[in-house]
Design a protein around this motif. Structure first.
Motif, mmCIF file in Angstrom:
data_model
loop_
_atom_site.group_PDB
_atom_site.id
_atom_site.type_symbol
_atom_site.label_atom_id
_atom_site.label_comp_id
_atom_site.label_asym_id
_atom_site.label_seq_id
_atom_site.Cartn_x
_atom_site.Cartn_y
_atom_site.Cartn_z
ATOM 1 N N ALA A 52 20.402 7.946 1.356
ATOM 2 C CA ALA A 52 19.310 7.277 2.086
ATOM 3 C C ALA A 52 18.003 8.019 1.893
ATOM 4 C CB ALA A 52 19.633 7.187 3.572
ATOM 5 N N ASN A 53 18.116 9.346 1.794
ATOM 6 C CA ASN A 53 16.922 10.162 1.696
ATOM 7 C C ASN A 53 17.346 11.537 1.207
ATOM 8 O OD1 ASN A 53 14.768 11.989 2.375
ATOM 9 N ND2 ASN A 53 13.933 10.355 3.659
ATOM 10 N N LYS A 54 16.698 12.027 0.157
ATOM 11 C CA LYS A 54 17.103 13.318 -0.421
ATOM 12 C C LYS A 54 17.008 14.439 0.619
ATOM 13 C CE LYS A 54 16.512 16.450 -4.308
ATOM 14 N NZ LYS A 54 16.466 17.651 -3.494
ATOM 15 N N ALA B 37 27.347 -0.847 8.235
ATOM 16 C CA ALA B 37 26.094 -0.498 7.553
ATOM 17 C C ALA B 37 26.309 0.613 6.522
ATOM 18 C CB ALA B 37 25.029 -0.154 8.583
ATOM 19 N N CYS B 38 25.476 1.650 6.574
ATOM 20 C CA CYS B 38 25.516 2.684 5.534
ATOM 21 C C CYS B 38 26.783 3.523 5.593
ATOM 22 C CB CYS B 38 24.292 3.574 5.625
ATOM 23 S SG CYS B 38 22.784 2.648 5.333
ATOM 24 N N SER B 39 27.485 3.488 6.734
ATOM 25 C CA SER B 39 28.763 4.193 6.815
ATOM 26 C C SER B 39 29.915 3.251 6.482
ATOM 27 C CB SER B 39 28.982 4.753 8.231
ATOM 28 O OG SER B 39 27.815 5.365 8.711
ATOM 29 N N GLY C 224 11.829 4.425 11.010
ATOM 30 C CA GLY C 224 12.275 5.457 10.070
ATOM 31 C C GLY C 224 12.326 6.854 10.651
ATOM 32 N N ARG C 225 11.272 7.205 11.417
ATOM 33 C CA ARG C 225 11.175 8.566 11.933
ATOM 34 C C ARG C 225 12.346 8.886 12.865
ATOM 35 N NH1 ARG C 225 5.009 9.921 13.416
ATOM 36 N NH2 ARG C 225 4.732 8.784 11.468
ATOM 37 N N THR C 226 12.682 7.940 13.757
ATOM 38 C CA THR C 226 13.792 8.161 14.697
ATOM 39 C C THR C 226 15.124 8.202 13.956
ATOM 40 O OG1 THR C 226 12.535 6.983 16.374
ATOM 41 C CG2 THR C 226 14.875 7.290 16.818
ATOM 42 N N ASP D 54 0.844 -1.192 0.000
ATOM 43 C CA ASP D 54 0.000 0.000 0.000
ATOM 44 C C ASP D 54 0.884 1.248 0.000
ATOM 45 O OD1 ASP D 54 -1.940 1.889 0.282
ATOM 46 O OD2 ASP D 54 -2.377 1.423 2.397
ATOM 47 N N THR D 55 1.335 1.658 -1.176
ATOM 48 C CA THR D 55 2.175 2.848 -1.296
ATOM 49 C C THR D 55 1.875 3.527 -2.614
ATOM 50 O OG1 THR D 55 4.449 3.662 -1.060
ATOM 51 C CG2 THR D 55 4.157 1.707 -2.441
ATOM 52 N N ASN D 56 2.508 4.665 -2.864
ATOM 53 C CA ASN D 56 2.322 5.308 -4.169
ATOM 54 C C ASN D 56 3.546 6.130 -4.528
ATOM 55 O OD1 ASN D 56 1.747 8.253 -3.251
ATOM 56 N ND2 ASN D 56 0.413 6.954 -1.970
ATOM 57 N N GLY E 15 18.053 4.143 -5.256
ATOM 58 C CA GLY E 15 17.639 4.048 -3.857
ATOM 59 C C GLY E 15 18.855 3.955 -2.952
ATOM 60 N N ASN E 16 18.654 3.332 -1.812
ATOM 61 C CA ASN E 16 19.728 3.206 -0.813
ATOM 62 C C ASN E 16 20.405 1.834 -0.974
ATOM 63 O OD1 ASN E 16 21.299 2.943 1.478
ATOM 64 N ND2 ASN E 16 19.718 3.604 2.903
ATOM 65 N N THR E 17 21.619 1.842 -1.489
ATOM 66 C CA THR E 17 22.361 0.586 -1.667
ATOM 67 C C THR E 17 23.345 0.370 -0.502
ATOM 68 O OG1 THR E 17 23.994 1.714 -3.054
ATOM 69 C CG2 THR E 17 22.190 0.610 -4.205
#
Ligand code: UT7
Length: 331
Positions: A256-258, A113-115, A219-221, A30-32, A283-285
């Motif tokens: 990760a996020n613009k 991880a991402c770092s 995600g929010r945190t 359920d996304t768009n 996306g986030n690789t």
């Protein structure tokens, strides 16, 4: 003669061909497209096929890197692979990559991880700066699709698969990796982790039924910390090295996020045209994002350009690297 600096003397990447678009995801959860693009900047991401692993992206990226830099595979002293999606818990993916390249050399994995790429790059540089090794490969590679729950809209829209690799060699001309700041705070583990499959909770029927072998993210945190810490550390490395925004040719941010990237650029005072951004395509690789950016922008780069690399991710880990690019890109 004084000790060398460690310079990136080549970069290459591997992105799988298969595309997973926002429209595809609309049919799965359920996304768009509007939500994904406005909240993250992502339009599509790449997926590696079943039966293939992280080393199947890292090895071809390195093969092309060796070819374009005319580097014999046998001359590689060390491979460091940054990944959170190793081919298997052990042996290290770096060893499997070396085997796929037809060589045997020192190798180990780094899990930050991402770092991860920044941690691996900093580590690799130490082996060059100490004159222990002459040729070090640092590869950031992740098959995130292997640990993503495609029933969880909170995470499945964010991640993709990809790999990027650099060659590090000694340099005596004052270019290369100038400085790095690495940070971590395990208190963040609660907000971004994989619940099962480790020694605390090995795989069992229960863990599989509970879908615990996938990346979990609050995600929010994570966003709150990422936006603050990535901007802070990028700004900090500029101050430490007396760099103004005008001195910086490019910010090379983890993708990760613009919105996190925009906040980092703003804090550094650098304009949009100085920010490497390809999140819309891949996306986030995870460990792959920064070397993939370097590869896509390689042609634009000139010897002596000041680059600020910055990342934030699971751990929590975050950090920044300041480097002077070591060669002119092929126009
Ligand atoms: O690289 C590793 C580090 N990771 C990061 O840096 C990621 C950091 N976090 C983020 O980038 C953002 O928090 C997200 C992109 C994950 C989410 O954006 P957000 O603006 O923080 O949204 P939110 O979590 O506040 O959620 C807003 C709403 C929620 O609904 P309610 O609770 O307000 O009713 C979510 O359930 O959006 C909902 N939502 C979605 N809606 C449509 C969450 N995912 C989706 C989705 N499609 N895919």
């Amino acid at each position: 003669m004084s000790r060398p600096s460690a310079a990136i003397t080549g970069v290459h990447a591997f992105l799988p061909e298969k595309i997973l678009s926002n429209a595809d995801l609309e049919r799965m959860v359920d996304t768009n497209d509007e939500w994904i693009q406005s909240r993250t900047g992502i339009r599509e991401r790449r997926l590696l096929g079943k039966g293939l692993g992280t080393s199947d992206m890292a090895a071809p990226a390195i093969e092309k890197l060796l070819k374009k830099t005319n580097t014999p595979a046998e001359s590689i002293d060390l491979i460091i692979c940054a990944t959170v999606t190793p081919d298997m818990p052990f042996p290290a993916t770096a060893n499997l990559i070396a085997h796929k390249l037809g060589i045997a050399c020192a190798g180990f994995d780094i899990g930050a991880a991402c770092s991860g790429f920044l941690y691996a790059l900093t580590t690799g540089a130490k082996f060059i700066e100490s004159e222990t090794y002459k040729k070090v490969i640092v590869v950031g590679a992740d098959k995130m699709s292997a640990i993503i729950d495609y029933q969880d809209r909170n995470t499945c829209v964010l991640f993709g698969d990809g790999a990027g690799a650099v060659l590090l060699e000694p340099n005596y001309e004052g270019v290369g990796i100038m400085d790095s700041i690495l940070c971590a705070d395990g208190a963040g583990a609660a907000h971004l982790h994989m619940k099962a499959g480790g020694s605390v909770k090995p795989a069992s029927h229960e863990t599989v039924d509970a879908r615990e072998h996938y990346a979990f993210q609050d995600g929010r945190t994570v966003f709150k910390f990422a936006v603050t810490k990535m901007a802070e550390v990028a700004h900090q490395i500029m101050e430490k090295n007396q760099l103004s925004a005008d001195d910086v040719k490019y910010l090379v941010p983890h993708q990760a996020n613009k919105r996190i990237i925009d906040a980092t650029a703003k804090r550094m005072g650098v304009s949009e045209d100085k920010v490497m951004l390809n999140i819309q395509k891949y996306g986030n690789t995870t460990a792959g994002t920064i070397p993939i950016c370097l590869w896509e922008w390689e042609k634009e780069l000139k010897k002596g350009d000041n680059l600020i690399l910055a990342a934030f991710g699971g751990g929590f880990t975050w950090g920044s690297v300041y480097l002077k690019w070591a060669y002119d890109g092929e126009a």
